[in-house]
Design an enzyme around this catalytic site. Sequence first.
Site, PDB file in Angstrom:
ATOM      1  N   GLN A 114      -1.288 -11.028   6.655  1.00 50.19           N
ATOM      2  CA  GLN A 114      -2.378 -10.387   5.911  1.00 50.19           C
ATOM      3  C   GLN A 114      -3.740 -10.816   6.457  1.00 50.19           C
ATOM      4  O   GLN A 114      -4.685 -10.024   6.481  1.00 50.19           O
ATOM      5  CB  GLN A 114      -2.264 -10.755   4.425  1.00 50.19           C
ATOM      6  CG  GLN A 114      -3.077  -9.870   3.500  1.00 50.19           C
ATOM      7  CD  GLN A 114      -2.366  -8.560   3.159  1.00 50.19           C
ATOM      8  OE1 GLN A 114      -1.198  -8.559   2.867  1.00 50.19           O
ATOM      9  NE2 GLN A 114      -3.081  -7.461   3.202  1.00 50.19           N
ATOM     10  N   LYS A 117      -4.361  -8.706   9.462  1.00 50.92           N
ATOM     11  CA  LYS A 117      -4.488  -7.303   9.049  1.00 50.92           C
ATOM     12  C   LYS A 117      -5.849  -7.043   8.427  1.00 50.92           C
ATOM     13  O   LYS A 117      -6.545  -6.085   8.769  1.00 50.92           O
ATOM     14  CB  LYS A 117      -3.374  -6.998   8.031  1.00 50.92           C
ATOM     15  CG  LYS A 117      -3.331  -5.563   7.564  1.00 50.92           C
ATOM     16  CD  LYS A 117      -2.454  -5.363   6.321  1.00 50.92           C
ATOM     17  CE  LYS A 117      -1.097  -5.978   6.410  1.00 50.92           C
ATOM     18  NZ  LYS A 117      -0.188  -5.510   5.332  1.00 50.92           N
ATOM     19  N   LYS A 129      -1.113 -13.880  -0.262  1.00 44.24           N
ATOM     20  CA  LYS A 129       0.037 -13.131  -0.790  1.00 44.24           C
ATOM     21  C   LYS A 129       0.606 -13.936  -1.935  1.00 44.24           C
ATOM     22  O   LYS A 129       0.462 -15.162  -1.977  1.00 44.24           O
ATOM     23  CB  LYS A 129       1.109 -12.976   0.301  1.00 44.24           C
ATOM     24  CG  LYS A 129       2.008 -11.790   0.060  1.00 44.24           C
ATOM     25  CD  LYS A 129       1.367 -10.510   0.567  1.00 44.24           C
ATOM     26  CE  LYS A 129       2.140  -9.296   0.184  1.00 44.24           C
ATOM     27  NZ  LYS A 129       1.627  -8.107   0.917  1.00 44.24           N
ATOM     28  N   GLY A 168      -0.787  -4.749  -5.410  1.00 43.43           N
ATOM     29  CA  GLY A 168       0.655  -4.502  -5.477  1.00 43.43           C
ATOM     30  C   GLY A 168       1.356  -4.757  -4.153  1.00 43.43           C
ATOM     31  O   GLY A 168       0.731  -4.953  -3.120  1.00 43.43           O
ATOM     32  N   ASP A 169       2.650  -4.762  -4.199  1.00 45.83           N
ATOM     33  CA  ASP A 169       3.530  -4.808  -3.027  1.00 45.83           C
ATOM     34  C   ASP A 169       4.905  -4.403  -3.567  1.00 45.83           C
ATOM     35  O   ASP A 169       4.980  -3.746  -4.624  1.00 45.83           O
ATOM     36  CB  ASP A 169       3.530  -6.211  -2.394  1.00 45.83           C
ATOM     37  CG  ASP A 169       4.146  -6.228  -0.997  1.00 45.83           C
ATOM     38  OD1 ASP A 169       3.469  -5.870  -0.026  1.00 45.83           O
ATOM     39  OD2 ASP A 169       5.345  -6.585  -0.868  1.00 45.83           O
ATOM     40  N   ASN A 243       6.371   3.289  -2.824  1.00 48.22           N
ATOM     41  CA  ASN A 243       4.992   3.731  -2.646  1.00 48.22           C
ATOM     42  C   ASN A 243       4.682   4.128  -1.203  1.00 48.22           C
ATOM     43  O   ASN A 243       4.164   5.219  -0.944  1.00 48.22           O
ATOM     44  CB  ASN A 243       4.051   2.602  -3.117  1.00 48.22           C
ATOM     45  CG  ASN A 243       2.610   2.902  -2.797  1.00 48.22           C
ATOM     46  OD1 ASN A 243       2.073   2.419  -1.799  1.00 48.22           O
ATOM     47  ND2 ASN A 243       1.981   3.730  -3.594  1.00 48.22           N
ATOM     48  N   SER A 381      -8.067  -0.878  -0.706  1.00 48.22           N
ATOM     49  CA  SER A 381      -8.282  -1.926  -1.714  1.00 48.22           C
ATOM     50  C   SER A 381      -9.675  -2.523  -1.560  1.00 48.22           C
ATOM     51  O   SER A 381     -10.375  -2.785  -2.552  1.00 48.22           O
ATOM     52  CB  SER A 381      -7.249  -3.053  -1.560  1.00 48.22           C
ATOM     53  OG  SER A 381      -6.043  -2.744  -2.203  1.00 48.22           O
TER      54      SER A 381
HETATM   55  P1  NDP Z   1       8.088  -0.367  -3.431  1.00 51.75           P
HETATM   56  O1  NDP Z   1       8.582  -1.402  -4.354  1.00 51.75           O
HETATM   57  O2  NDP Z   1       7.310   0.778  -3.955  1.00 51.75           O
HETATM   58  O3  NDP Z   1       9.303   0.242  -2.596  1.00 51.75           O
HETATM   59  C1  NDP Z   1      10.106  -0.571  -1.833  1.00 51.75           C
HETATM   60  C2  NDP Z   1      11.204   0.274  -1.212  1.00 51.75           C
HETATM   61  O4  NDP Z   1      11.898  -0.483  -0.224  1.00 51.75           O
HETATM   62  C3  NDP Z   1      12.249   0.714  -2.222  1.00 51.75           C
HETATM   63  O5  NDP Z   1      12.806   1.931  -1.821  1.00 51.75           O
HETATM   64  C4  NDP Z   1      13.270  -0.423  -2.111  1.00 51.75           C
HETATM   65  O6  NDP Z   1      14.592  -0.081  -2.509  1.00 51.75           O
HETATM   66  C5  NDP Z   1      13.245  -0.698  -0.625  1.00 51.75           C
HETATM   67  N1  NDP Z   1      13.649  -2.081  -0.384  1.00 51.75           N
HETATM   68  C6  NDP Z   1      13.018  -3.193  -0.812  1.00 51.75           C
HETATM   69  N2  NDP Z   1      13.688  -4.280  -0.441  1.00 51.75           N
HETATM   70  C7  NDP Z   1      14.768  -3.835   0.222  1.00 51.75           C
HETATM   71  C8  NDP Z   1      15.840  -4.477   0.872  1.00 51.75           C
HETATM   72  N3  NDP Z   1      15.939  -5.815   0.894  1.00 51.75           N
HETATM   73  N4  NDP Z   1      16.779  -3.694   1.492  1.00 51.75           N
HETATM   74  C9  NDP Z   1      16.682  -2.344   1.452  1.00 51.75           C
HETATM   75  N5  NDP Z   1      15.683  -1.681   0.856  1.00 51.75           N
HETATM   76  C10 NDP Z   1      14.745  -2.417   0.274  1.00 51.75           C
HETATM   77  O7  NDP Z   1       7.249  -1.152  -2.311  1.00 51.75           O
HETATM   78  P2  NDP Z   1       6.151  -0.606  -1.312  1.00 51.75           P
HETATM   79  O8  NDP Z   1       6.465   0.787  -0.909  1.00 51.75           O
HETATM   80  O9  NDP Z   1       4.828  -0.919  -1.868  1.00 51.75           O
HETATM   81  O10 NDP Z   1       6.356  -1.587  -0.072  1.00 51.75           O
HETATM   82  C11 NDP Z   1       7.221  -1.278   1.020  1.00 51.75           C
HETATM   83  C12 NDP Z   1       6.831  -2.112   2.222  1.00 51.75           C
HETATM   84  O11 NDP Z   1       5.477  -1.806   2.587  1.00 51.75           O
HETATM   85  C13 NDP Z   1       6.864  -3.632   2.034  1.00 51.75           C
HETATM   86  O12 NDP Z   1       7.222  -4.235   3.254  1.00 51.75           O
HETATM   87  C14 NDP Z   1       5.412  -3.968   1.713  1.00 51.75           C
HETATM   88  O13 NDP Z   1       5.108  -5.305   2.014  1.00 51.75           O
HETATM   89  C15 NDP Z   1       4.702  -3.001   2.640  1.00 51.75           C
HETATM   90  N6  NDP Z   1       3.316  -2.696   2.311  1.00 51.75           N
HETATM   91  C16 NDP Z   1       2.955  -2.204   1.096  1.00 51.75           C
HETATM   92  C17 NDP Z   1       1.647  -1.886   0.822  1.00 51.75           C
HETATM   93  C18 NDP Z   1       1.227  -1.257  -0.445  1.00 51.75           C
HETATM   94  O14 NDP Z   1       0.047  -0.884  -0.545  1.00 51.75           O
HETATM   95  N7  NDP Z   1       2.089  -1.058  -1.427  1.00 51.75           N
HETATM   96  C19 NDP Z   1       0.584  -2.138   1.824  1.00 51.75           C
HETATM   97  C20 NDP Z   1       1.077  -2.583   3.100  1.00 51.75           C
HETATM   98  C21 NDP Z   1       2.391  -2.864   3.305  1.00 51.75           C
HETATM   99  P3  NDP Z   1      15.171  -0.661  -3.899  1.00 51.75           P
HETATM  100  O15 NDP Z   1      14.400   0.064  -4.959  1.00 51.75           O
HETATM  101  O16 NDP Z   1      16.622  -0.340  -3.867  1.00 51.75           O
HETATM  102  O17 NDP Z   1      14.898  -2.133  -3.886  1.00 51.75           O
HETATM  103  O1  2IT Z   2       0.757  -5.810   2.542  1.00 52.44           O
HETATM  104  C1  2IT Z   2      -0.296  -5.309   2.102  1.00 52.44           C
HETATM  105  O2  2IT Z   2      -1.261  -5.082   2.837  1.00 52.44           O
HETATM  106  C2  2IT Z   2      -0.361  -4.982   0.678  1.00 52.44           C
HETATM  107  N1  2IT Z   2       0.629  -5.149  -0.039  1.00 52.44           N
HETATM  108  C3  2IT Z   2      -1.643  -4.468   0.079  1.00 52.44           C
HETATM  109  C4  2IT Z   2      -2.584  -5.591  -0.203  1.00 52.44           C
HETATM  110  C5  2IT Z   2      -3.839  -5.208  -0.961  1.00 52.44           C
HETATM  111  O3  2IT Z   2      -4.549  -6.143  -1.309  1.00 52.44           O
HETATM  112  O4  2IT Z   2      -4.099  -4.024  -1.182  1.00 52.44           O
END
Ligand code: NDP
Ligand code: 2IT
Length: 448
Positions: A114, A117, A129, A168-169, A243, A381
């Site tokens: 992070q 990034k 984090k 969120g994450d 997301n 953000s």
């Molecule tokens: P969500 O909780 O909205 O979705 C996560 C998705 O990934 C779900 O479909 C989940 O399936 C799947 N998943 C999670 N863990 C596993 C696993 N161990 N094996 C298989 N599938 C898995 O999270 P986000 O979409 O927010 O985050 C997804 C990725 O993006 C993460 O790596 C996060 O760190 C990254 N990210 C998110 C940001 C954000 O703004 N939200 C910003 C930058 C990066 P299930 O429901 O079955 O667990």
């Molecule tokens: O991994 C990421 O960059 C995030 N989960 C978003 C972090 C944020 O502060 O919006």
Amino acid sequence: MDKTAEYLKRFMNGVKKRNPGEREFHQAVSEVAATIFPYIADKPIYHKMQILERMVEPDRVVMFRVPWTDDKGNIRNQRGYRVQFNNSIGPYKGGLRFHPSVNLSVLKFLGFEQTFKNSLTGLPMGGAKGGSDFNPKGKTDNEVMRFCQSFMIELHRHIGEDTDIPAGDIGVGAREIGYLFGQYKRIENRFVGVLTGKGMEFGGSKIRTEATGYGAVYFMQNMLAHTGDSLEGKTVSISGSGNVATYAVEKINHLGGKAVTLSDSSGFIHDPEGIDAGKLAWVIDLKNKRRGRIGEYADEYKSATFHEGRPWGVPCDIALPCATQNEISQADAETLLKNGCMGVSEGANMPTELAGIDAFQHAKILYAPSKAANAGGVAVSGLEMSQNSARIAWSEADLDKLLKETMLKIHDSCVAYGQKKDHVDYLAGANIAGFIKVADAMLSFGHT
Ligand code: NDP
Ligand code: 2IT
């Protein structure tokens, strides 16, 4: 072994010794250090001031107990964390993850990434984090609310709108941010932008929900444009269904591509006809409201099939891993390449194992590492923080324009520092461009 390789080996041995068993953290540091050591080989000041050695040590780690009561009246205990990694260029900023796999190694890798990034976004944000091993899956809204309230009772003393601003994450979306913000406001009796990803009614920003998925697609669009190509007509394989994944599908559709897969931890669906806007709205409702499994898609849409495992065996032009870390192994990477995949943009954090990255780099495909590709989320953000401080709200059109400009700026920084003879090394470019700003700020402070 040359001198740089020797320094790198010694450095990594030290990191492993000081952080025993933290596999994900070692992986993230190793990926960065392998590109930074050659860059600083002829810049002795960074060695003398021990910049990289200090960068791999979080400023502070907070670990705490989170007791809560389930609907049956049982007292449950979780562990909460906030890893405040580096605030050299701005207040700590980064998401909260609620997932049973959360541990110190995972949060340290995420906080370390992070920092780079956030630097790449060009906005004044340090890296952090946090999260918990709490599993929101199968819990009622009331249970999630009680957990979030208990989590915030401790977290509130460590955060603040100019100190540390979580978001969120995985497992932390609009519902959880609402509960967390409500509790912070109640404890502190102050209405401030201490969290991002807030609802529109209480200080949220337009485009923040979409920003990570949209940004990862904009980054791919920029890499393709740099080689004279576009997303038009491309078949795209996407993992995850949360997301990031769902808004990546939306933007792929806007730009003329065809998204054919989505996944969750139970398996993946393959829809060769494409996941259009109607099907996507159904998935978003499934995941955010009904909280169901992705396999239900294949019951609803007869064009699709459900399979166990990950989607990387489905032939595609572009792959967008948007689920979690280490979801593309070396074998997955080789399968993608064999099937003609020409580009990977990482929506998830560190989704590709080191050997998989090597395979992509060796093949010289368009490979965008997560710290560049998914920076759109934290960038918006940062814009949410600005709007909160100024007590204003920008329009969707203005914010989407700023997001596009940010992703292009990050792309161009990667090119500036990663241009090789016949291709762009986006991995080295992102690491070096992210490093310079933080490192130079640290130099200004002396040995703080
Ligand atoms: P969500 O909780 O909205 O979705 C996560 C998705 O990934 C779900 O479909 C989940 O399936 C799947 N998943 C999670 N863990 C596993 C696993 N161990 N094996 C298989 N599938 C898995 O999270 P986000 O979409 O927010 O985050 C997804 C990725 O993006 C993460 O790596 C996060 O760190 C990254 N990210 C998110 C940001 C954000 O703004 N939200 C910003 C930058 C990066 P299930 O429901 O079955 O667990
Ligand atoms: O991994 C990421 O960059 C995030 N989960 C978003 C972090 C944020 O502060 O919006």
